[in-house]
Design an enzyme around this catalytic site. Structure first.
Site, PDB file in Angstrom:
ATOM      1  N   LYS A 137       0.898  -1.091  -0.062  1.00 29.33           N
ATOM      2  CA  LYS A 137       0.096   0.055   0.035  1.00 29.33           C
ATOM      3  C   LYS A 137       1.082   1.221   0.189  1.00 29.33           C
ATOM      4  O   LYS A 137       0.370   2.232  -0.383  1.00 29.33           O
ATOM      5  CB  LYS A 137      -1.063  -0.218   1.369  1.00 29.33           C
ATOM      6  CG  LYS A 137      -2.062  -0.956   1.145  1.00 29.33           C
ATOM      7  CD  LYS A 137      -3.384  -0.811   1.843  1.00 29.33           C
ATOM      8  CE  LYS A 137      -4.382  -1.851   1.500  1.00 29.33           C
ATOM      9  NZ  LYS A 137      -3.871  -3.442   1.862  1.00 29.33           N
TER      10      LYS A 137
HETATM   11  C1  LIG Z   1      -4.783  -4.300   1.093  1.00 29.83           C
HETATM   12  C2  LIG Z   1      -4.095  -5.490   1.215  1.00 29.83           C
HETATM   13  C3  LIG Z   1      -4.397  -6.449   0.048  1.00 29.83           C
HETATM   14  C4  LIG Z   1      -5.737  -6.404  -0.724  1.00 29.83           C
HETATM   15  O1  LIG Z   1      -5.469  -5.615  -1.777  1.00 29.83           O
HETATM   16  P1  LIG Z   1      -6.709  -5.149  -2.605  1.00 29.83           P
HETATM   17  O2  LIG Z   1      -6.234  -3.773  -3.435  1.00 29.83           O
HETATM   18  O3  LIG Z   1      -7.728  -4.575  -1.498  1.00 29.83           O
HETATM   19  O4  LIG Z   1      -7.344  -6.121  -3.230  1.00 29.83           O
HETATM   20  C5  LIG Z   1      -3.805  -7.882   0.189  1.00 29.83           C
HETATM   21  N1  LIG Z   1      -2.589  -7.862   0.921  1.00 29.83           N
HETATM   22  C6  LIG Z   1      -2.079  -7.170   1.866  1.00 29.83           C
HETATM   23  C7  LIG Z   1      -1.046  -7.427   2.729  1.00 29.83           C
HETATM   24  C8  LIG Z   1      -2.806  -5.758   1.859  1.00 29.83           C
HETATM   25  O5  LIG Z   1      -2.525  -5.009   2.857  1.00 29.83           O
END
Ligand SMILES: *Cc1c(COP(=O)(O)O)cnc(C)c1O
Length: 477
Positions: free
Chosen positions: A120
């Site tokens: 993220k």
């Molecule tokens: C947010 C997140 C996801 C999921 O990603 P999306 O974009 O919501 O599909 C998967 N793994 C981790 C570690 C995350 O922080």
């Protein structure tokens, strides 16, 4: 380039106009009027570019209302080896997203070397710099209000700390996150970051955010905004690393690849879908879910049945524990031939707590053209994958990345190189790693002992009045 709503009833806007906005006024999500196309000559030229230059090349096709020199400077400031330096000792930081090859044709794209050890950061760090730039220009301020159960909140806080014009009010469920996650967020002492621990569950915190957001007068008067996963700026930043991963895993632009993506809200894989629509040679997009398999069910059966929050399982890949996938509407808009009326019809059902089924619809036959495959991974699969990778390759992966690997290896089309997106580092999910391997994951030096740092957090009951009073008291007039 203008942006339109998936529900077809909002005026077209520019990139900067939608940057600070959430949903479109008609309740839909913003998408480009049409996807910019990447020519073969561009692909050939982009293959050798360092990450920041590639990010500029891709993003300049979307952020057309930001002057080129400004965008270039923002992107160069965002994607530096100093920001993405938390990885393992054998990582090549200059690559920003290094590709780790496990065996012939099987790779992991490292996306988690940023400040909070999850992918993220890749998008949120850019958003922090874009927000500061846009707010400066408009002489505006923004108070970001959000609820988090872990990764999103910390990524947002590390991206917004110290930024001019931005304050963050982040709600988290009191005592429900891991000690490491709490320390990551609560140890931030920046004046513009406010942590609020709610006596309740994540859903209680989320409901409080919704209540404040639905109070339109309060929201406008206090300049409240969000950074949730439907933000277009975040999705566009994620498109870049699909290009980077493709170039790293192939020798020429004649080759096709498969990407495997651990998915929750469909934001990450939505960026892959868009990269493919732009002309990146992606032969397969593999969507991996955990026990919360609403998206896997859709791609297998054509039926989209959000589960409701009280039917969401708490799993050992918690960042994928979702009941409905907030970005999924973007894909469905493309699937139904960009027919806003059809999307409204489907989401009237979803918003009323129901489901829709595309089996009886023309678009059921279109689905195959979008190259998706899907699968599901359970707690036992996760432990097994973590163990196998450790034993065979000496590589430690986090539980979410393990879900992606498990489903990717199962679903990949023979002959396509497989690129699994790494969505977090194992250090974030110590408990599950210990369960799988009987040993703790390595923690980046910069985060050694963060649990012992002083913490700044306000504990509060799930009371909207109290939250509003807290926000008002922390915004100078
Ligand atoms: C947010 C997140 C996801 C999921 O990603 P999306 O974009 O919501 O599909 C998967 N793994 C981790 C570690 C995350 O922080």
């Amino acid at each position: 380039m203008k942006y339109i709503s998936t529900r077809g009833q909002s005026p077209a806007k520019t990139f900067t106009e939608i940057l600070l906005a959430g949903l479109a006024p008609d309740g839909g999500l913003y998408l480009p009027e049409e996807y910019p196309q990447v020519t073969r000559a561009e692909l050939d030229a982009w293959r050798m570019l360092p990450y920041a230059d590639l990010a500029y090349a891709v993003l300049s096709k979307f952020a057309t209302d930001i002057p080129a020199a400004d965008l270039k400077a923002i992107v160069a400031r965002t994607y530096t080896a100093e920001v993405y330096n938390n990885g393992r000792a054998d990582s090549d930081f200059t690559q920003i997203t290094p590709l780790r090859t496990l065996s012939t044709g099987v790779h992991i794209l490292e996306l988690s070397n940023g400040p909070t050890l999850a992918f993220k950061d890749m998008a949120m760090q850019l958003l922090g710099n874009l927000f500061e730039y846009a707010l400066d220009k408009q002489h505006q301020e923004l108070n970001i209000l959000g609820a988090t159960s872990g990764d999103t909140g910390s990524a947002a806080e590390y991206a917004m700390r110290g930024k001019r014009g931005v304050r963050v009010f982040m709600l988290s469920p009191n005592g429900k996150m891991s000690a490491f996650q709490r320390a990551q967020m609560y140890s931030l002492q920046d004046e513009n970051i406010h942590n609020i621990a709610i006596n309740g569950m994540f859903d209680d915190a989320q409901d409080m955010v919704k209540a404040v957001s639905n109070d339109h007068a309060y929201k406008a008067a206090h300049k409240i905004g969000t950074v949730n996963s439907i933000n277009w700026g975040r999705v566009s930043a994620q498109i870049v690393y699909y290009f980077k991963g493709y170039f790293a895993a192939t020798q020429s632009n004649d080759e096709q690849v498969a990407f495997s993506v651990p998915s929750g809200n469909f934001g990450n894989i939505c960026a892959g879908h868009i990269a493919r629509m732009m002309g990146l040679p992606i032969g397969q997009l593999i969507l991996a879910t955990n026990e919360n398999d609403v998206l896997d069910e859709f791609f297998r059966t054509g039926s989209y049945r959000p589960r409701g929050t009280n039917h969401t399982y708490q799993t050992s890949s918690p960042s994928m524990d979702i009941s409905k996938a907030s970005n999924f509407e973007r894909f469905v808009y493309d699937l139904v031939g960009r027919d806003g009326e059809k999307v409204r019809e489907f989401w009237n059902k979803v918003d009323a707590g129901g489901a829709f089924d595309i089996k009886g619809n023309d678009c059921w036959h279109e689905l195959v053209k979008f190259k998706f495959s899907s699968g599901k991974s359970t707690h036992l699969d996760r432990l097994k994958t973590i163990r196998e990778l450790w034993e065979e390759y000496g590589v430690m992966v986090d539980p979410h990345t393990a879900d992606g690997l498990k489903v990717g290896l199962e679903q990949r089309r023979p002959g396509l190189p497989l690129i699994c997106l790494e969505t977090a580092l194992p250090a974030k999910f110590e408990e599950t790693i210990v369960e799988a391997l009987g040993r703790k994951p390595e923690r980046p030096e910069t985060m050694a002992g963060i649990e012992d740092l002083p913490q700044k957090v306000e504990v509060m009951d799930a009371d909207v009045m109290q939250l509003k009073a807290f926000i008002s008291a922390h915004i100078p007039n």
